[in-house]
Enzyme design. Structure first.
Site, short mmCIF file in Angstrom:
data_model
loop_
_atom_site.label_atom_id
_atom_site.label_comp_id
_atom_site.label_asym_id
_atom_site.label_seq_id
_atom_site.Cartn_x
_atom_site.Cartn_y
_atom_site.Cartn_z
N LYS A 112 0.68 -1.26 0.03
CA LYS A 112 -0.03 -0.26 0.01
C LYS A 112 0.87 1.31 0.21
CE LYS A 112 -4.51 -1.51 1.40
NZ LYS A 112 -5.61 -1.51 2.27
N LYS A 195 -4.74 -9.82 -7.63
CA LYS A 195 -6.18 -10.27 -7.07
C LYS A 195 -6.99 -9.10 -7.41
CE LYS A 195 -5.20 -7.60 -2.75
NZ LYS A 195 -5.26 -7.32 -1.11
N LYS A 198 -9.78 -3.10 -4.85
CA LYS A 198 -10.34 -1.81 -5.05
C LYS A 198 -9.11 -0.87 -5.20
CE LYS A 198 -10.92 -1.99 -0.12
NZ LYS A 198 -11.81 -2.64 0.69
#
Ligand code: TYM
Length: 332
Positions: A112, A195, A198
């Site tokens: 992230k 994967k 979002k």
């Protein structure tokens, strides 16, 4: 009854098909056997750039979607994380027994923060897994249903529980992850090596549960599939078609073998068209129910208040015990 706990972040306008198949369906199934605690981690959502007005709306949408997915707020405690301050209070205590190196090994932080670099990531994003450990341990949860991407965080939670118990005396239940192998990772429709996500997927790689049904169907029909023509389940050689088979199987409760048998000798296109219809029906139904629930905010507020009250009834005594074990003077 044993306890189950899980959460899903309100960081997009809608949850997606990966959340539904990888997590929510397990949440719903476990409600019968377990005392269930399901929550919306709004405090996790503020560890990345966000807009407060949007967060508030997304939190309501998340609550409505979880109910639409089958979480029964009369049976299970469905609540918003920030309504139960004990999560943050326990997280602080756990911060004190977590190693900096240990926290640095969390791969989600690395993923992230990759975009901006660790230097400009928030400290909240770094300590995020410790808040997640608190989410789980404050309820003495036995099982934590999540997708594969959360396994490392549950592992950290187990380590922290054992460490605390060892240093300060038996306090926490050591939770087990509940990860259903076949559906633990739903892949991006446009890039089946990654994967469905979002934050990382392209818009056409993700089916949102609030998508327009036609749009959702189109995403399935234009999913990237593999070279060759035969329909078989082979995640290594045929990740695209295997992902579609996984989704098909989950949404129809049929085995992959059964589906492969049905499509023997047919083209990818046949499978895609059939699955597109199934997904379109799902999002149509899901969207209707979610919008209906969102129409009555007072009722959602009531259900979330009920959930928070049940949650606090369990969280408060755990925190009291933790404070006592930690050597804090009891407030008189
Ligand atoms: P989050 O909000 O990213 O995702 C919610 C749940 O959906 C699962 N999931 C998937 N499963 C299969 N395939 C996919 N492509 C896929 N994408 C997401 C996730 O594994 C998760 O189960 N840190 C958590 C939220 C959280 C939490 C907790 C979970 C906060 N505190 C305590 C459990 C217990 C997260 O970001 O999940």
């Amino acid at each position: 009854r044993p306890r189950v706990l899980s959460g899903a972040q309100p960081t997009a306008d809608s949850y997606h098909l990966g959340n539904y198949i990888g997590a929510f369906r397990q949440w719903v199934a476990l409600q019968d056997e377990f005392e269930a605690f399901y929550f919306i981690p709004d405090m996790h959502a503020i560890t990345v750039d966000y807009d407060p007005v949007q967060l508030r709306e997304r939190t309501y949408v998340a609550a409505a979607q979880l109910i639409a997915a089958g979480v029964d707020p009369e049976r299970s405690a469905l609540f918003v994380q920030s309504h139960v301050p004990e999560h943050a209070q326990l997280a602080w205590v756990l911060n004190g027994i977590t190693g900096f190196g240990e926290a640095s090994r969390m791969t989600q932080f690395k993923d992230k923060s990759a975009k901006t670099g660790a230097e400009s990531a928030s400290v909240g994003l770094f300590t995020y897994p410790i808040l997640m450990a608190a989410d789980i341990l404050i309820y003495q949860a036995d099982r934590v249903p999540v997708g594969e991407d959360q396994r490392q965080h549950v592992e950290l939670t187990r380590n922290l529980a054992q460490r605390f118990n060892h240093r300060f005396g038996e306090t926490f239940t050591v939770p087990e992850p509940h990860i259903v192998k076949d559906v633990a990772k739903i892949y991006d429709l446009q890039d089946p090596s990654g994967k469905m996500s979002k934050s990382f997927s392209s818009p056409t790689g993700v089916v949102n549960l609030m998508d327009d049904p036609k749009k959702a169907a189109k995403k399935i029909r234009s999913a990237v599939t593999d070279s060759g023509t035969d329909i078989r389940f082979d995640p290594e050689q045929k990740p695209g078609i295997s992902n579609l088979l996984t989704i098909y199987s989950a949404l129809t409760d049929r085995s992959v073998d059964d589906i492969v048998g049905e499509y023997a000798g047919q083209q990818y296109g046949h499978l895609k068209v059939a699955l597109a219809d199934i997904v379109a029906d799902l999002v149509a139904d899901f969207g209707d129910r979610t919008r209906e629930l969102l129409g009555d905010r007072a009722e959602l507020d009531r259900l979330l208040a009920l959930g928070a009250e049940r949650a606090r009834a369990v969280a408060a005594p755990t925190l009291e015990l933790v404070y006592e074990r930690s050597g804090f003077v009891k407030a008189k």
